[in-house]
Design an enzyme around this catalytic site. Structure first.
Site, PDB file in Angstrom:
ATOM      1  N   GLU A   1       0.865  -1.179   0.000  1.00  8.65           N
ATOM      2  CA  GLU A   1       0.000   0.000   0.000  1.00  8.65           C
ATOM      3  C   GLU A   1       0.899   1.225   0.000  1.00  8.65           C
ATOM      4  O   GLU A   1       1.664   1.438   0.940  1.00  8.65           O
ATOM      5  CB  GLU A   1      -0.916   0.000   1.232  1.00  8.65           C
ATOM      6  CG  GLU A   1      -2.006  -1.055   1.143  1.00  8.65           C
ATOM      7  CD  GLU A   1      -3.007  -1.007   2.295  1.00  8.65           C
ATOM      8  OE1 GLU A   1      -3.959  -1.794   2.259  1.00  8.65           O
ATOM      9  OE2 GLU A   1      -2.834  -0.203   3.227  1.00  8.65           O
TER      10      GLU A   1
ATOM     11  N   ASP B   1      -5.369  10.200   9.936  1.00 11.08           N
ATOM     12  CA  ASP B   1      -4.059   9.705  10.346  1.00 11.08           C
ATOM     13  C   ASP B   1      -3.568  10.344  11.623  1.00 11.08           C
ATOM     14  O   ASP B   1      -3.826  11.510  11.902  1.00 11.08           O
ATOM     15  CB  ASP B   1      -3.041   9.966   9.225  1.00 11.08           C
ATOM     16  CG  ASP B   1      -3.232   9.004   8.071  1.00 11.08           C
ATOM     17  OD1 ASP B   1      -3.065   7.789   8.307  1.00 11.08           O
ATOM     18  OD2 ASP B   1      -3.566   9.450   6.961  1.00 11.08           O
TER      19      ASP B   1
END
Lengths: 268, 403
Positions: free
Chosen positions: A49, A60
């Site tokens: 990824e 995040d």
């Protein structure tokens, strides 16, 4: 068969689980990423990824926020990330690459142009954190027609009805977010994960990767026992921060972490 | 000729205003947003909920706020009569409290004990801390470090109210980063936390419900204008950062074809310098903070830093309903720069004895330009969305005065 399907089919035959590293592309320099991808494959990664940095990574935690800042300072853009995948593909035609990031850079490039560029570069799947299935009905066919898998997240808060509709929109694999929170936050509870993965299995046909909160070989092993794949992000990305001044150390450091996880996951 | 849309029929079921709006968030929040939407749709037609909301607006906020004819200023401008909708007189000093009262009632109905909010100028933070204090809720306010510096008084007010002010050090350290951080907190604490978004942006249903709570401004103004001026106004003027005070004033008038509307963005150092906060004037559509709207962004889709003397307008996005109204041409979006806003701040203070917030001063600045172009029997309503007390230190700093 797509590279992703192929990968999970092969792992299934070998009764092994997928090791799926996430790194932010271009962090801390544009040059480190492709060698790091190869080193990770060498160390046992099955799917990569590749994070597309964004100025406002709302899902995040601090580790990947800072990675985005470093990558953007180094001049990383969606176009550059696609070039990196193209470069990776010159030496690797089997390991699936999934681009993971936020919607806006894709929105600005344009969906058809982005999907074409994915095909040209050799991208296999796309995971856009802030694009739920409800909002992607118009653009999903652009990816499907080109054989690009759309990968979606399932969260601890996702209802059964939503799991069904997400599974219907998704291909490749499903990404189960094991904790409520941002990336790199709390530790996961393996028993809880096992129960949730079981629920998802009953509602969806796709392989299930589990991410968020996997920090070491032990947690990777535990999660691999109850799922089809393990996604590892912040612990790898923190290597880029630690070795920012010595970028040549980044790929070996990431590879070492993955090799430990691989060994633990492959133990009978 | 196509018939004009029924502006009040939007957003659609999925929260879209044409191509704008929607719900672009990570999966963890989808269930919470569904829950909020279900609760809101149930309560908004519940007479008891509306009665509770109206009661608080009357007795706690002090509504209705007056519609004040600025006679002396109108005379000096030499054109239309200018009326000020006095949101600055609300409890806590701005329109923000209309929304926090509404959302706190929702939080109470949903059994949430912890509320979070983002703030730029601190007005929404203060309004959130205020309702949290009153209801005994734990309150955390996310605020960019740069804004904490600019708005020290409001930071202290929030602390006195018992809120925890969390400094945000990422990105440009202003409102957009505070919103990122609030979203991160919400994802982490989604079970017990209610996120009080302060403007008409964010994922559906926020743009709709914040607008509905703020629409009290326009409903009152419409009624007051009919009564006091004897007719509907010819023009409405309001500043636009996220755009909650503007949509609150505009919405009840949208289907009144004769009423012109002006949303005034912050031009900072000037639109042509690139150092501004005017996405509708100089941005393009994209997706940020859960909705599709006009954004300040570069060619790679990265959000760029904004600049404005007013912390409350220093935001790279704008509510999706404004984006839609711009494209439809129903509202004209214009901009006023820092200098114009500061001049308007001083002028209104000197001429009317009313000190506007620097945000509201952008609307005042546009009214200054607009009024002289109109006839003396025409009427303009300017939304005086907040009072300027919080900005005294900023203005003093510009004047070179230290306390």
């Amino acid at each position: 068969m797509s590279r992703i399907q192929d990968c999970f089919a092969r792992l299934g035959e070998q009764q092994r689980k997928a090791l799926i590293p996430y790194i932010t592309a271009g962090d801390p320099t544009l040059e480190v990423t492709v060698p790091a991808m190869h080193a990770m494959v060498e160390a046992g990664a099955d799917v990569i990824e590749l994070g597309v940095p964004f100025s406002d990574p709302m899902a995040d935690g601090p580790v990947i926020q800072k990675a985005c800042e470093r990558a953007l300072r180094a001049g990383t853009s969606l176009t550059r990330v696609l070039e990196m995948v193209g470069q990776f593909r010159r030496d690797n035609d089997t390991t699936p690459v999934v681009l993971m990031g936020y919607l806006n850079p894709v929105e600005i490039m344009g969906y058809a142009r982005f999907a074409d560029a994915c095909v040209a570069a050799g991208v296999d799947g796309v995971l856009l954190v802030d694009l739920p299935p409800e909002e992607c009905e118009d653009v999903a066919p652009l990816f499907r027609e080109r054989g690009i898998d759309l990968i979606f997240l399932i969260a601890p808060t996702t209802t059964d009805a939503r799991i069904r509709s997400i599974a219907a929109a998704a291909s490749g694999y499903l990404y189960y977010v094991s904790v409520k929170g941002v990336t790199g936050s709390a530790s996961l509870d393996v028993n809880e994960v096992a129960a949730r993965v079981e629920t998802i299995r009953n509602l969806a046909q796709l392989p299930i990767g589990v991410g968020f909160g996997i920090k070491d070989a032990q947690s990777a092993q535990a999660v691999s026992r109850v799922s089809d794949g393990v996604v590892v992000g912040s612990v790898l990305v923190s290597q880029a921060a630690e070795h920012e001044q010595h970028p040549e150390k980044i790929a070996p450091a990431m590879a070492a972490i993955l090799a430990d996880m691989r060994a633990a996951m492959d133990k009978p | 000729m196509t018939e004009r849309p029924d502006y009040k029929a939007f957003p659609d079921q999925r929260g879209h205003f044409g191509q704008f709006g929607g719900r672009f968030v990570s999966e963890t929040l989808m269930a919470a947003l569904d829950e909020l939407e279900t609760m809101y749709r149930r309560l908004k037609d519940d007479p008891q909920f509306q009665a509770d909301f109206d009661y608080d607006l009357a007795h706690y906020v002090g509504r209705p706020s007056p519609l004040y004819l600025a006679e002396r200023w109108s005379r000096e401008l030499g054109g239309a009569r200018v009326w000020l909708k006095r949101e600055d007189l609300n409890h806590t000093g701005a329109h923000k409290v209309n929304n926090t009262i509404g959302q706190a009632l929702l939080a109470k109905h949903m059994g949430k004990k912890r509320v979070i909010a983002e703030t730029g100028a601190g007005q929404h933070g203060v309004a959130s801390a205020t309702v949290a204090a009153r209801l005994g809720l734990e309150c955390h306010v996310f605020m960019g470090e740069e804004d904490i510096r600019r708005q020290r008084l409001n930071v202290y007010r929030m602390k006195l109210l018992g809120a925890n002010v969390v400094p945000v050090t990422s990105g440009s350290r202003t409102l957009k980063d505070a919103m990122n951080e609030a979203m991160r907190d919400w994802v982490t604490n989604v079970d017990d936390t209610f996120y009080i978004i302060g403007t008409v942006a964010g994922p559906h249903p926020y743009p709709m419900l914040v607008r509905d709570f703020q629409a009290v401004i326009g409903r009152e103004a419409r009624e007051q204008c009919l009564k006091q001026a004897g007719k509907l106004p010819d023009a409405l003027v309001a500043c636009v950062g996220g755009g909650s005070n503007a949509i609150g004033l505009f919405h009840p008038f949208l289907n009144d074809d004769g009423v012109a509307m002006y949303g005034v963005e912050a031009a900072g150092d000037g639109i042509d310098t690139g150092r501004h906060a005017a996405p509708l004037s100089a941005g393009r559509p994209g997706v940020l903070h859960g909705n599709r709207t006009y954004l300040m962004e570069d060619d790679n889709g990265q959000i760029i830093e904004t600049h404005s003397v007013s912390a409350g307008l220093d935001y790279p996005g704008v509510g999706p309903e404004h984006a839609w109204l711009k494209d439809l041409g129903r509202v004209q979006y214009v901009a006023a720069n820092d200098q114009e806003a500061l001049a308007a701040f001083r002028e209104l203070t000197m001429v009317e004895g009313i000190m506007p917030a620097l945000e509201s001063a952008h609307a005042v600045a546009h009214a200054r330009k607009l009024a002289p172009t109109m006839d003396k029997d025409q009427n303009i309503i300017v939304n005086l969305s907040g009072r300027g007390d919080k900005d005294i230190l900023t203005v003093a700093e510009i004047d070179g005065i230290e306390f």
